[in-house]
Write a protein that holds these residues in place. Structure first.
Motif, PDB file in Angstrom:
ATOM      1  N   ILE A  88       0.853  -1.182   0.000  1.00  0.00           N
ATOM      2  CA  ILE A  88       0.000   0.000   0.000  1.00  0.00           C
ATOM      3  C   ILE A  88       0.897   1.243   0.000  1.00  0.00           C
ATOM      4  O   ILE A  88       1.873   1.332   0.747  1.00  0.00           O
ATOM      5  N   GLY A  89       0.580   2.185  -0.866  1.00  0.00           N
ATOM      6  CA  GLY A  89       1.367   3.395  -0.998  1.00  0.00           C
ATOM      7  C   GLY A  89       2.380   3.355  -2.111  1.00  0.00           C
ATOM      8  O   GLY A  89       2.928   4.398  -2.501  1.00  0.00           O
ATOM      9  N   ASP A  90       2.658   2.157  -2.652  1.00  0.00           N
ATOM     10  CA  ASP A  90       3.588   2.068  -3.779  1.00  0.00           C
ATOM     11  C   ASP A  90       3.025   2.811  -4.990  1.00  0.00           C
ATOM     12  O   ASP A  90       1.806   2.838  -5.215  1.00  0.00           O
ATOM     13  N   HIS A  91       3.917   3.386  -5.787  1.00  0.00           N
ATOM     14  CA  HIS A  91       3.533   3.978  -7.062  1.00  0.00           C
ATOM     15  C   HIS A  91       3.783   2.952  -8.152  1.00  0.00           C
ATOM     16  O   HIS A  91       4.823   2.289  -8.171  1.00  0.00           O
ATOM     17  N   VAL A  92       2.824   2.829  -9.067  1.00  0.00           N
ATOM     18  CA  VAL A  92       2.914   1.794 -10.093  1.00  0.00           C
ATOM     19  C   VAL A  92       2.559   2.355 -11.467  1.00  0.00           C
ATOM     20  O   VAL A  92       1.780   3.299 -11.588  1.00  0.00           O
ATOM     21  N   VAL A  93       3.168   1.751 -12.492  1.00  0.00           N
ATOM     22  CA  VAL A  93       2.798   1.992 -13.885  1.00  0.00           C
ATOM     23  C   VAL A  93       2.092   0.742 -14.386  1.00  0.00           C
ATOM     24  O   VAL A  93       2.548  -0.378 -14.124  1.00  0.00           O
ATOM     25  N   PHE A  94       0.977   0.930 -15.080  1.00  0.00           N
ATOM     26  CA  PHE A  94       0.260  -0.208 -15.660  1.00  0.00           C
ATOM     27  C   PHE A  94       0.966  -0.688 -16.921  1.00  0.00           C
ATOM     28  O   PHE A  94       1.557   0.110 -17.653  1.00  0.00           O
ATOM     29  N   GLN A  95       0.903  -1.971 -17.189  1.00  0.00           N
ATOM     30  CA  GLN A  95       1.337  -2.499 -18.473  1.00  0.00           C
ATOM     31  C   GLN A  95       0.117  -3.126 -19.131  1.00  0.00           C
ATOM     32  O   GLN A  95      -0.601  -3.915 -18.525  1.00  0.00           O
TER      33      GLN A  95
END
Length: 379
Positions: A88-95
């Motif tokens: 929780i709190g991680d930043h993510v990029v979608f693929q």
């Protein structure tokens, strides 16, 4: 259930201008909590891509109705019970092409062509089966490319995200999920362009423009930009092209060959159109390679002289998602941007809210923009 404002596509083939026909409706939807191997993400940025436009105008045929958007980034709000490496709190990029991590292609290091994820996406579902979206009437809404990021919140498979540096702006990171992976990846991964070589990029939209950045990064000596819309040429020059040509010009092929001593080492096709593919085949040199990354309309066919490919030792191959391994390449692209070597921010024309989506796709259809980024919550 979580309430979320979202962009919903219920039909294809809408007439332009989309600002009037409104193919995209902004609705309140309901999202079920993530299952064991899934993640709930608050979307911070989502790019408008030509692949989305293909769904609107009927070039492609996705499962409908659906929650739209496939290029984006956000912040993790909740993780399923089986997710151990995302917090929780991680930043993510979608693929947009998820990976299961277990099929033969994932195990061979080619997660972009994962068969498990492709089968789920074809049904508008997540890999765990079914949809997590419902509309106000309780009807099922399909997932789009397993992402559906034109929404304040979305639920995706763990294999649909890459954790990234929290200091990197998420509205800019959104472009890494499609345009940059596909364009830069085709240059670096599929073709492996070397310093001093020549390239032609056919189709100067958001993905083609990303490829120009990749070619410049690799040190390509000659970077040729080609498009039937000459209004894109000035922007392409700012991104690093050395020559520009209109493929409709009868002297185009000869001019490219003259500028490159017989043709380019690599011709990249990003337009998704058969005439553009023919141009790519025509401008590549002996011993060169044609890389096709544009998706044409289903049923399109391309004919060429195979004997010429044999005699001249040419190569023809496809490139899907830039042949990227996202967990390796997305952080690499971010580091390059932070070092000033991959200025992906130069691809962004403007930021919009939900009310600007239909107009945004009008601008994209007319070739007036490279990338627009939806920021949920923006007025």
């Amino acid at each position: 259930m979580i309430r979320s404002k979202a962009a919903v596509l219920r039909g294809t083939g809408a007439r332009q201008p989309y600002e009037s026909s409104n193919p995209i409706s902004i609705e309140e939807i309901f999202i079920a909590p993530p299952a064991a191997g899934e993640i709930l993400v608050k979307v911070r940025g989502a790019g408008l891509c030509h692949s989305d436009l293909n769904a609107i105008n009927g070039t492609s045929a996705p499962v409908l109705p659906l929650v739209f958007g496939h290029e984006g980034a956000g912040e993790v709000l909740e993780v399923g019970s089986a997710v151990r490496d995302v917090a929780i709190g991680d930043h993510v990029v979608f693929q947009f092409a998820a990976s299961c991590g277990r099929c033969v292609y994932c195990l061979e290091g080619r997660p972009q062509i994962c068969t498990t994820a492709a089968a789920a996406a074809a049904k508008g579902e997540l890999m765990g089966g079914g949809s997590r979206f419902r509309d106000a009437a309780g009807n099922t809404l399909a997932h789009y490319s397993g992402v559906s990021c034109f929404s304040e919140y979305t639920v995706v498979d763990r294999g649909s995200v890459v954790v990234v540096d929290r200091t990197f702006p998420l509205d800019r990171a959104a472009l890494l999920g499609c345009a940059v992976m596909t364009g830069v990846g085709a240059i670096l991964n599929t073709a492996r362009v070397r310093a001093g070589e020549s390239v032609a990029v056919i189709g100067l939209g958001g993905v083609g423009a990303s490829a120009l950045l990749g070619a410049r990064l690799c040190g390509a000596a000659t970077i040729i930009g080609m498009d039937i819309d000459e209004t894109k040429f000035e922007r392409a020059k700012a991104l690093g092209v050395t020559h520009v040509f209109n493929p409709k010009d009868e002297t185009c092929v000869e001019a490219v060959r003259d500028a490159t001593q017989g043709g380019v080492h690599f011709a990249f096709e990003f337009a998704g159109a058969v005439p553009a593919m023919r141009t790519a085949l025509a401008v590549v040199r002996r011993g060169g390679s044609v890389i096709m990354a544009g998706l044409p309309k289903k049923g399109a066919e391309l004919g060429f002289d195979p004997g010429g490919f044999v005699r001249e030792e040419k190569a023809l191959r496809g490139s899907f998602m830039g042949s990227c391994v996202p967990v390796r390449d997305i952080p690499r692209f971010i580091r390059l941007e932070q070092d000033g070597k991959l200025p992906i921010g130069n691809l962004i024309d403007r930021f919009i809210g939900f009310d600007g989506l239909n107009e945004g796709f009008d601008l994209l259809e007319r070739g007036k923009v490279l990338r627009q980024v939806l920021v949920p919550g923006m007025a």
